[in-house]
Design a protein around this motif. Structure first.
Motif, PDB file in Angstrom:
ATOM      1  N   ASP A 147       0.823  -1.214   0.000  1.00 24.97           N
ATOM      2  CA  ASP A 147       0.000   0.000   0.000  1.00 24.97           C
ATOM      3  C   ASP A 147       0.854   1.260   0.000  1.00 24.97           C
ATOM      4  O   ASP A 147       0.370   2.345  -0.315  1.00 24.97           O
ATOM      5  N   GLU A 148       2.137   1.109   0.372  1.00 26.09           N
ATOM      6  CA  GLU A 148       3.039   2.257   0.468  1.00 26.09           C
ATOM      7  C   GLU A 148       3.920   2.383  -0.767  1.00 26.09           C
ATOM      8  O   GLU A 148       4.969   3.017  -0.723  1.00 26.09           O
ATOM      9  N   ALA A 149       3.502   1.770  -1.882  1.00 26.85           N
ATOM     10  CA  ALA A 149       4.359   1.681  -3.062  1.00 26.85           C
ATOM     11  C   ALA A 149       4.770   3.058  -3.590  1.00 26.85           C
ATOM     12  O   ALA A 149       5.926   3.268  -3.970  1.00 26.85           O
ATOM     13  N   ALA A 150       3.835   4.021  -3.617  1.00 26.31           N
ATOM     14  CA  ALA A 150       4.156   5.349  -4.169  1.00 26.31           C
ATOM     15  C   ALA A 150       5.230   6.043  -3.335  1.00 26.31           C
ATOM     16  O   ALA A 150       6.231   6.543  -3.872  1.00 26.31           O
ATOM     17  N   GLY A 151       5.037   6.098  -2.030  1.00 26.68           N
ATOM     18  CA  GLY A 151       6.024   6.714  -1.158  1.00 26.68           C
ATOM     19  C   GLY A 151       7.333   5.957  -1.159  1.00 26.68           C
ATOM     20  O   GLY A 151       8.422   6.537  -1.083  1.00 26.68           O
ATOM     21  N   LEU A 152       7.248   4.632  -1.265  1.00 24.50           N
ATOM     22  CA  LEU A 152       8.438   3.793  -1.283  1.00 24.50           C
ATOM     23  C   LEU A 152       9.302   4.081  -2.501  1.00 24.50           C
ATOM     24  O   LEU A 152      10.530   4.173  -2.408  1.00 24.50           O
ATOM     25  N   ALA A 153       8.674   4.264  -3.663  1.00 22.40           N
ATOM     26  CA  ALA A 153       9.426   4.557  -4.884  1.00 22.40           C
ATOM     27  C   ALA A 153      10.198   5.868  -4.748  1.00 22.40           C
ATOM     28  O   ALA A 153      11.351   5.978  -5.175  1.00 22.40           O
ATOM     29  N   LEU A 154       9.582   6.870  -4.127  1.00 16.66           N
ATOM     30  CA  LEU A 154      10.240   8.157  -3.954  1.00 16.66           C
ATOM     31  C   LEU A 154      11.411   8.063  -2.985  1.00 16.66           C
ATOM     32  O   LEU A 154      12.500   8.605  -3.245  1.00 16.66           O
ATOM     33  N   SER A 155      11.224   7.361  -1.879  1.00 14.18           N
ATOM     34  CA  SER A 155      12.295   7.254  -0.884  1.00 14.18           C
ATOM     35  C   SER A 155      13.465   6.434  -1.416  1.00 14.18           C
ATOM     36  O   SER A 155      14.630   6.733  -1.129  1.00 14.18           O
ATOM     37  N   ILE A 156      13.177   5.411  -2.204  1.00 12.31           N
ATOM     38  CA  ILE A 156      14.256   4.607  -2.789  1.00 12.31           C
ATOM     39  C   ILE A 156      14.989   5.406  -3.863  1.00 12.31           C
ATOM     40  O   ILE A 156      16.225   5.360  -3.954  1.00 12.31           O
ATOM     41  N   GLY A 157      14.249   6.173  -4.663  1.00 14.20           N
ATOM     42  CA  GLY A 157      14.895   7.005  -5.669  1.00 14.20           C
ATOM     43  C   GLY A 157      15.809   8.050  -5.062  1.00 14.20           C
ATOM     44  O   GLY A 157      16.887   8.343  -5.598  1.00 14.20           O
ATOM     45  N   ALA A 158      15.401   8.611  -3.908  1.00 19.36           N
ATOM     46  CA  ALA A 158      16.214   9.636  -3.238  1.00 19.36           C
ATOM     47  C   ALA A 158      17.516   9.066  -2.705  1.00 19.36           C
ATOM     48  O   ALA A 158      18.454   9.825  -2.415  1.00 19.36           O
ATOM     49  N   LEU A 159      17.604   7.736  -2.581  1.00 22.89           N
ATOM     50  CA  LEU A 159      18.848   7.118  -2.106  1.00 22.89           C
ATOM     51  C   LEU A 159      20.025   7.425  -3.028  1.00 22.89           C
ATOM     52  O   LEU A 159      21.171   7.507  -2.576  1.00 22.89           O
ATOM     53  N   ALA A 160      19.753   7.582  -4.326  1.00 16.90           N
ATOM     54  CA  ALA A 160      20.833   7.879  -5.266  1.00 16.90           C
ATOM     55  C   ALA A 160      21.514   9.195  -4.918  1.00 16.90           C
ATOM     56  O   ALA A 160      22.755   9.290  -4.894  1.00 16.90           O
ATOM     57  N   LEU A 161      20.724  10.226  -4.610  1.00 12.71           N
ATOM     58  CA  LEU A 161      21.287  11.516  -4.208  1.00 12.71           C
ATOM     59  C   LEU A 161      21.992  11.398  -2.865  1.00 12.71           C
ATOM     60  O   LEU A 161      23.075  11.972  -2.668  1.00 12.71           O
ATOM     61  N   PHE A 162      21.404  10.637  -1.933  1.00 15.06           N
ATOM     62  CA  PHE A 162      22.036  10.438  -0.630  1.00 15.06           C
ATOM     63  C   PHE A 162      23.419   9.813  -0.793  1.00 15.06           C
ATOM     64  O   PHE A 162      24.390  10.240  -0.146  1.00 15.06           O
ATOM     65  N   VAL A 163      23.530   8.791  -1.624  1.00 14.40           N
ATOM     66  CA  VAL A 163      24.809   8.091  -1.810  1.00 14.40           C
ATOM     67  C   VAL A 163      25.866   9.046  -2.364  1.00 14.40           C
ATOM     68  O   VAL A 163      27.011   9.070  -1.888  1.00 14.40           O
ATOM     69  N   GLY A 179      18.276  14.421   7.668  1.00 12.42           N
ATOM     70  CA  GLY A 179      17.679  15.440   6.813  1.00 12.42           C
ATOM     71  C   GLY A 179      16.798  14.823   5.737  1.00 12.42           C
ATOM     72  O   GLY A 179      15.678  15.295   5.482  1.00 12.42           O
ATOM     73  N   PHE A 180      17.287  13.760   5.096  1.00 11.63           N
ATOM     74  CA  PHE A 180      16.485  13.064   4.090  1.00 11.63           C
ATOM     75  C   PHE A 180      15.228  12.470   4.727  1.00 11.63           C
ATOM     76  O   PHE A 180      14.135  12.520   4.144  1.00 11.63           O
ATOM     77  N   ALA A 181      15.370  11.887   5.931  1.00 10.47           N
ATOM     78  CA  ALA A 181      14.225  11.256   6.603  1.00 10.47           C
ATOM     79  C   ALA A 181      13.140  12.277   6.925  1.00 10.47           C
ATOM     80  O   ALA A 181      11.949  12.026   6.717  1.00 10.47           O
ATOM     81  N   VAL A 182      13.554  13.452   7.425  1.00 10.67           N
ATOM     82  CA  VAL A 182      12.584  14.500   7.759  1.00 10.67           C
ATOM     83  C   VAL A 182      11.866  14.988   6.500  1.00 10.67           C
ATOM     84  O   VAL A 182      10.637  15.148   6.482  1.00 10.67           O
ATOM     85  N   ALA A 183      12.638  15.210   5.428  1.00 12.88           N
ATOM     86  CA  ALA A 183      12.031  15.707   4.187  1.00 12.88           C
ATOM     87  C   ALA A 183      11.102  14.669   3.568  1.00 12.88           C
ATOM     88  O   ALA A 183       9.971  14.982   3.156  1.00 12.88           O
ATOM     89  N   LEU A 184      11.553  13.428   3.513  1.00  9.19           N
ATOM     90  CA  LEU A 184      10.755  12.376   2.890  1.00  9.19           C
ATOM     91  C   LEU A 184       9.510  12.043   3.706  1.00  9.19           C
ATOM     92  O   LEU A 184       8.481  11.652   3.152  1.00  9.19           O
ATOM     93  N   SER A 225      15.233  -3.261   4.883  1.00  7.70           N
ATOM     94  CA  SER A 225      16.176  -4.116   4.162  1.00  7.70           C
ATOM     95  C   SER A 225      16.206  -3.763   2.682  1.00  7.70           C
ATOM     96  O   SER A 225      17.273  -3.731   2.056  1.00  7.70           O
ATOM     97  N   LEU A 226      15.044  -3.493   2.102  1.00  7.58           N
ATOM     98  CA  LEU A 226      14.978  -3.120   0.693  1.00  7.58           C
ATOM     99  C   LEU A 226      15.780  -1.848   0.436  1.00  7.58           C
ATOM    100  O   LEU A 226      16.548  -1.769  -0.541  1.00  7.58           O
ATOM    101  N   ARG A 273      20.705   0.827  -1.571  1.00  7.95           N
ATOM    102  CA  ARG A 273      21.834   1.716  -1.258  1.00  7.95           C
ATOM    103  C   ARG A 273      23.154   1.079  -1.674  1.00  7.95           C
ATOM    104  O   ARG A 273      24.036   1.755  -2.254  1.00  7.95           O
ATOM    105  N   ILE A 274      23.306  -0.199  -1.406  1.00 11.39           N
ATOM    106  CA  ILE A 274      24.540  -0.887  -1.775  1.00 11.39           C
ATOM    107  C   ILE A 274      24.683  -0.952  -3.296  1.00 11.39           C
ATOM    108  O   ILE A 274      25.782  -0.745  -3.837  1.00 11.39           O
TER     109      ILE A 274
END
Length: 371
Positions: free
Chosen positions: A100-116, A302-307, A345-346, A351-352
């Motif tokens: 049910d959280e697929a939309a938010g999940l896609a955004l948070s996973i995509g933001a990992l690229a900038l975080f890395v 910072g990413f967690a608060v924004a996301l 875990s996902l 991230r790796i």
């Protein structure tokens, strides 16, 4: 160690075959690590069995690395089996509502690229400008994930392997040591095991259920090896366990004692990594790692608060997902804090993947090679 004179005696094992010596020393370290975990639990330390065993193994290694523990290496295949059990435990947490959280999940996973990219860039500055490491050592020591990949690529690029190994393992150790306590302070109350939460059923578990758990872990490890899954030690059993859970065919629940033993195995395997480090090297590496981990945790917060504002995902889940420890260790933290371990875990597997891809690209395009 004065309370354990037997430890000093037993670590002097001579006249034994290398295999038997390794088995006996491993059993001894695990017993000592288990005792450390029990003491940490009594002291209400977060994640007591992993942190307590890590500290105990590190102390034993520091005291006996030039004596009875000289040349000792923790058996990683043994560790892999218990990581598989942790993967099974995480897989049981996958429920239909996760999708049910697929939309938010896609955004948070995509933001990992900038975080890395930001985390790796900041770490490179820390290790190069403050630590004075040569470019390849600074670059690969600053990788916010992909421990084994960073060691292999770093060695080929001319990095100092001792420094690189120390920084990468200290990254994981400091993150898993700081995170539970930091989250308790941030939220204003104890969380997870420190608040009395249990990771699994306390009562006896039928023998058939234990057999199914072991088979799920073994099958998942085999699957991961067959299809070359990233972080396969944990993702293979996780995916197989999740599939079994969602199908409704099997109800897997790891008992508390088995999860505690798995944490002790992971903790001891990390603690013995302090072998071969001089006090000067360790002190310098810890100081630099503290700067690096501090930078990455602040960035992750910072990413967690924004996301959290735009995805609706829980801050606790996002913070753990953006904390650059190992996949296994951060998954254990998520289990301990009841913070959607499957989703966490996902994030860490992705991230790796991002980090390894960035290292491979930068190795070809940037001047990180030793002159």
């Amino acid at each position: 160690m004065a309370f354990f004179p037997e430890f000093r005696y037993l670590t002097r094992m001579t006249g034994l075959s290398p295999t038997l010596r390794m088995i006996l020393l491993t059993a001894l370290l695990l017993a000592f690590g288990g005792f450390g975990g029990l003491m940490a639990q009594i002291a209400h330390v977060p994640m007591p069995f992993m942190l307590g065993s890590l500290a105990s193994a590190a102390i034993a290694t520091a005291l006996f690395q030039h004596g009875g523990l000289s040349g000792y290496r923790f058996p990683m295949k043994f560790r892999t089996g218990f990581i598989g059990l942790i993967g099974v435990m995480i897989g049981t947490q996958v429920q239909p509502h996760l999708f049910d959280e697929a939309a938010g999940l896609a955004l948070s996973i995509g933001a990992l690229a900038l975080f890395v990219v930001l985390a790796h860039g900041g770490n490179f500055v820390i290790f190069r400008k403050i630590g004075g490491y040569n470019p390849p050592t600074a670059f690969f020591a600053g990788a916010p994930g992909g421990l084994m990949e960073s060691l292999v690529m770093g060695e080929k690029a001319g990095a100092d392997l001792h420094l690189l190994t120390a920084q990468q393992f200290l990254r994981i150790i400091l993150v898993i040591s700081v995170m539970p306590t930091a989250l308790s302070l941030w939220l204003g109350h104890p969380v997870g095991s420190a608040a009395g939460a249990s990771l699994g059923p306390q009562g006896p578990v039928p023998l058939f259920a234990l057999l199914m758990i072991v088979l799920a872990a073994a099958g998942g490890l085999g699957l991961a090896k067959l299809v070359h899954l990233p972080a396969g030690q944990i993702t293979g059993p996780l995916l197989l366990s999740a599939a079994l859970t969602l199908s409704g065919l099997v109800d897997l629940h790891l008992p508390f004692w088995l999860i505690a033993v798995a944490q002790v195995v992971v903790g001891v395997s990390l603690g013995v990594r302090f072998a071969g480090m001089s006090a000067r090297m360790l002190g310098r590496s810890i100081w630099l790692s503290a700067l690096s981990v501090g930078w990455m945790l602040l960035l992750g917060a910072g990413f967690a608060v924004a996301l959290m504002q735009v995805t609706g995902l829980d801050f606790l889940v996002l913070m753990i997902s953006y904390s650059p420890g190992g996949v296994t260790e951060m998954s254990i933290i998520a289990l301990s804090l009841a913070a959607n371990p499957a989703l966490v875990s996902l994030h860490h597997v992705v991230r790796i993947l991002f980090t390894v891809s960035l290292m491979g690209l930068a190795e070809r395009l940037l001047p990180v090679r030793k002159a």
